[in-house]
Design a protein around this motif. Structure first.
Motif, PDB file in Angstrom:
ATOM      1  N   LYS A  70       0.830  -1.211   0.000  1.00 48.74           N
ATOM      2  CA  LYS A  70       0.000   0.000   0.000  1.00 48.74           C
ATOM      3  C   LYS A  70       0.863   1.259   0.000  1.00 48.74           C
ATOM      4  O   LYS A  70       0.446   2.284  -0.517  1.00 48.74           O
ATOM      5  CB  LYS A  70      -0.929  -0.006   1.208  1.00 48.74           C
ATOM      6  CG  LYS A  70      -2.044  -1.009   1.087  1.00 48.74           C
ATOM      7  CD  LYS A  70      -2.925  -1.020   2.307  1.00 48.74           C
ATOM      8  CE  LYS A  70      -3.984  -2.093   2.178  1.00 48.74           C
ATOM      9  NZ  LYS A  70      -4.809  -2.189   3.385  1.00 48.74           N
ATOM     10  N   HIS A  71       2.039   1.182   0.595  1.00 47.42           N
ATOM     11  CA  HIS A  71       2.945   2.332   0.634  1.00 47.42           C
ATOM     12  C   HIS A  71       3.923   2.332  -0.536  1.00 47.42           C
ATOM     13  O   HIS A  71       4.841   3.130  -0.564  1.00 47.42           O
ATOM     14  CB  HIS A  71       3.721   2.348   1.955  1.00 47.42           C
ATOM     15  CG  HIS A  71       2.846   2.547   3.150  1.00 47.42           C
ATOM     16  ND1 HIS A  71       2.199   3.728   3.416  1.00 47.42           N
ATOM     17  CD2 HIS A  71       2.488   1.700   4.137  1.00 47.42           C
ATOM     18  CE1 HIS A  71       1.495   3.606   4.521  1.00 47.42           C
ATOM     19  NE2 HIS A  71       1.641   2.384   4.975  1.00 47.42           N
ATOM     20  N   SER A  72       3.729   1.434  -1.492  1.00 48.01           N
ATOM     21  CA  SER A  72       4.638   1.312  -2.643  1.00 48.01           C
ATOM     22  C   SER A  72       3.877   1.430  -3.950  1.00 48.01           C
ATOM     23  O   SER A  72       4.162   0.708  -4.910  1.00 48.01           O
ATOM     24  CB  SER A  72       5.363  -0.040  -2.589  1.00 48.01           C
ATOM     25  OG  SER A  72       6.078  -0.171  -1.417  1.00 48.01           O
ATOM     26  N   ASP A  73       2.893   2.295  -3.982  1.00 47.16           N
ATOM     27  CA  ASP A  73       2.101   2.507  -5.196  1.00 47.16           C
ATOM     28  C   ASP A  73       1.497   1.215  -5.731  1.00 47.16           C
ATOM     29  O   ASP A  73       1.332   1.046  -6.933  1.00 47.16           O
ATOM     30  CB  ASP A  73       2.945   3.174  -6.286  1.00 47.16           C
ATOM     31  CG  ASP A  73       3.453   4.536  -5.880  1.00 47.16           C
ATOM     32  OD1 ASP A  73       2.741   5.239  -5.143  1.00 47.16           O
ATOM     33  OD2 ASP A  73       4.561   4.891  -6.305  1.00 47.16           O
ATOM     34  N   GLY A  74       1.227   0.263  -4.850  1.00 42.30           N
ATOM     35  CA  GLY A  74       0.610  -0.990  -5.258  1.00 42.30           C
ATOM     36  C   GLY A  74       1.568  -2.042  -5.779  1.00 42.30           C
ATOM     37  O   GLY A  74       1.156  -3.145  -6.108  1.00 42.30           O
ATOM     38  N   TYR A  75       2.850  -1.714  -5.886  1.00 46.07           N
ATOM     39  CA  TYR A  75       3.830  -2.689  -6.363  1.00 46.07           C
ATOM     40  C   TYR A  75       4.246  -3.625  -5.232  1.00 46.07           C
ATOM     41  O   TYR A  75       4.342  -3.217  -4.079  1.00 46.07           O
ATOM     42  CB  TYR A  75       5.066  -1.984  -6.915  1.00 46.07           C
ATOM     43  CG  TYR A  75       4.779  -1.195  -8.161  1.00 46.07           C
ATOM     44  CD1 TYR A  75       4.548  -1.842  -9.367  1.00 46.07           C
ATOM     45  CD2 TYR A  75       4.713   0.192  -8.136  1.00 46.07           C
ATOM     46  CE1 TYR A  75       4.276  -1.124 -10.513  1.00 46.07           C
ATOM     47  CE2 TYR A  75       4.443   0.918  -9.274  1.00 46.07           C
ATOM     48  CZ  TYR A  75       4.220   0.252 -10.465  1.00 46.07           C
ATOM     49  OH  TYR A  75       3.947   0.954 -11.602  1.00 46.07           O
ATOM     50  N   ALA A  76       4.504  -4.852  -5.595  1.00 45.49           N
ATOM     51  CA  ALA A  76       4.893  -5.840  -4.599  1.00 45.49           C
ATOM     52  C   ALA A  76       6.272  -5.527  -4.036  1.00 45.49           C
ATOM     53  O   ALA A  76       7.210  -5.317  -4.795  1.00 45.49           O
ATOM     54  CB  ALA A  76       4.893  -7.229  -5.221  1.00 45.49           C
ATOM     55  N   PRO A  77       6.408  -5.490  -2.717  1.00 40.50           N
ATOM     56  CA  PRO A  77       7.723  -5.303  -2.125  1.00 40.50           C
ATOM     57  C   PRO A  77       8.552  -6.580  -2.258  1.00 40.50           C
ATOM     58  O   PRO A  77       8.008  -7.667  -2.451  1.00 40.50           O
ATOM     59  CB  PRO A  77       7.425  -4.988  -0.661  1.00 40.50           C
ATOM     60  CG  PRO A  77       6.056  -5.483  -0.422  1.00 40.50           C
ATOM     61  CD  PRO A  77       5.344  -5.541  -1.738  1.00 40.50           C
ATOM     62  N   TYR A  78       9.848  -6.410  -2.152  1.00 44.58           N
ATOM     63  CA  TYR A  78      10.765  -7.546  -2.202  1.00 44.58           C
ATOM     64  C   TYR A  78      10.953  -8.052  -0.779  1.00 44.58           C
ATOM     65  O   TYR A  78      11.282  -7.284   0.120  1.00 44.58           O
ATOM     66  CB  TYR A  78      12.099  -7.090  -2.790  1.00 44.58           C
ATOM     67  CG  TYR A  78      13.104  -8.196  -2.887  1.00 44.58           C
ATOM     68  CD1 TYR A  78      13.079  -9.089  -3.943  1.00 44.58           C
ATOM     69  CD2 TYR A  78      14.072  -8.359  -1.902  1.00 44.58           C
ATOM     70  CE1 TYR A  78      14.004 -10.119  -4.034  1.00 44.58           C
ATOM     71  CE2 TYR A  78      14.996  -9.384  -1.983  1.00 44.58           C
ATOM     72  CZ  TYR A  78      14.963 -10.262  -3.046  1.00 44.58           C
ATOM     73  OH  TYR A  78      15.875 -11.279  -3.126  1.00 44.58           O
ATOM     74  N   LEU A  79      10.723  -9.332  -0.574  1.00 41.20           N
ATOM     75  CA  LEU A  79      10.871  -9.951   0.743  1.00 41.20           C
ATOM     76  C   LEU A  79      12.192 -10.696   0.825  1.00 41.20           C
ATOM     77  O   LEU A  79      12.457 -11.595   0.017  1.00 41.20           O
ATOM     78  CB  LEU A  79       9.720 -10.926   1.012  1.00 41.20           C
ATOM     79  CG  LEU A  79       9.845 -11.785   2.270  1.00 41.20           C
ATOM     80  CD1 LEU A  79       9.770 -10.918   3.531  1.00 41.20           C
ATOM     81  CD2 LEU A  79       8.760 -12.855   2.279  1.00 41.20           C
TER      82      LEU A  79
END
Length: 145
Positions: free
Chosen positions: A52-61
């Motif tokens: 949600k805080h990344s413009d909808g892009y998946a974060p890297y885990l």
């Protein structure tokens, strides 16, 4: 003296830490002993919040090390193995002054999520190694100013 917010990747690219949020994984009491499935649900919730805080892009885990609790030999069913995550979850946003893959864009960014034993700084050495080896061009998102 190196700045803590600048990381040079093994590829030679320099990334800049622009945001870091940290919290305790077990800040709120959980009923019973945490199990593998509880850890997975927690990771998914943090990933969704970071998305949600990344413009909808998946974060890297960066995959968290899981720590079994007690004797691993009893016949546990999938998901029932008592398991702890490292106690601190970190959600960061990194930026590069250059695009990751689209030459028409101005810069690139990536949200990264990891777990470690203490609040940063420093970033856990195993996490830092993983960050430095990150395939930025594959995972980062390109942006315009």
């Amino acid at each position: 003296m190196a700045k803590q917010n600048i990381i040079e990747l093994v590829s030679g690219r320099t990334i800049h830490l622009r945001f870091l949020e940290q919290s305790l994984v077990y800040e709120e009491p959980i009923p019973g002993i945490p199990k593998w499935e509880d850890s997975q649900r927690f990771v998914e919730r943090v990933l969704e919040r970071a998305r949600k805080h990344s413009d909808g892009y998946a974060p890297y885990l960066i995959p968290p090390p899981e720590r079994p609790i007690g004797d691993p030999r009893p016949p546990f069913t999938q998901g029932s193995q008592p398991m702890l995550l490292p106690p601190v979850v970190c959600v960061a946003r990194f930026y590069s002054h250059y695009e990751a893959s689209d030459p028409s864009k101005d810069y690139s960014g990536l949200a990264v999520l990891w777990f470690q034993d203490e609040f940063a700084f420093p970033i856990d050495p195993a996490v830092m190694k993983h960050l430095r080896e990150l395939d930025w061009e594959r995972h980062a998102i390109d942006y315009d100013y």
